[in-house]
Write a protein that holds these residues in place. Sequence first.
Motif: not given
Length: 300
Positions: A233-236, A245-247, A290-292
């Motif tokens: 959901v989160l990333g760097v 994530s937009q998802r 990371f998704h999306g």
Amino acid sequence: MDWLERTAQLRQWTRSGIRAPHKPLLLLYALGRFQQDAVGELRYSAVEEDLQRLLTEYGPPNRTTPAYPFHHLVSDGVWEVRTDRGPGSPGSGVRELRAAGAAGRLAPELRAALRREPELLGRMARVLLDLHFPPSLHGDLCEAVGLELEREPAEAGQLSAAVRRRRDPRMREQVLTAYEYQCAFCGYDGRIGAVPVGLEAAHVRWWAFGGPDDVDNGLCLCSLHHKLFDKGVLGVGDGHRILVSQRFVGHSPAAREHVIALADRPLIGPQPGAHPVAAIHRSWHTSQVFHGSPRPATAA
């Protein structure tokens, strides 16, 4: 036959740290079903939706199909497939598996070993979890596949040194110190007395995929943001700014404040002189976890 070694050495397509947890997820699912019903089999058409959900939630960001591991896990000696026509898999195509009435289950020798040694099931599951997923996801994943694991016995560490790596117990303290005992995403810094609570050292590139126990591969995160980071959901991103994530969908004030509003914010920390997250580890997480696509920054 050493089932732990065989479990640890499942043949998977891999290159440059790319995640391919298809076989481990299927085997975890099969172990969970065996724990509930030691004689049943898994008809592909009946479990396809469950397996697809596991791949979507715990697999890599790219779209994958459960047909691939359902067919190919046979080559590892832990799985067998039969169809309405008899033993053997019809192939790795979704249509072929459905049309042939393909059904799979653990290999006969493995089923016999699990009946002789009930504790073997838990040991195999822990090997799969340790080698392919971060600890923050182990409980959720066991629940998703229906596995109930007892506490690991002291003598369970039977894998060879070539398979097992030892985590550096100093990493947590080093990472929390580098980020001055506050979540790099939200700034949470709770303590009970002098003891921090709800703060964890997260690996950016997962330890299971060669991520080192170094400060430049770590983030100090609160428990919520650690889970969301490992779930993709989160990333760097570039400039050490937070990706959301937009998802991810959340309509409550809490979801907007604690997740969506983080989009494009700079990380909090590390303190001067401490190594920030290395680009190579950030890139791995963005491509493999990371998704999306990331959300744009929210209006102030």
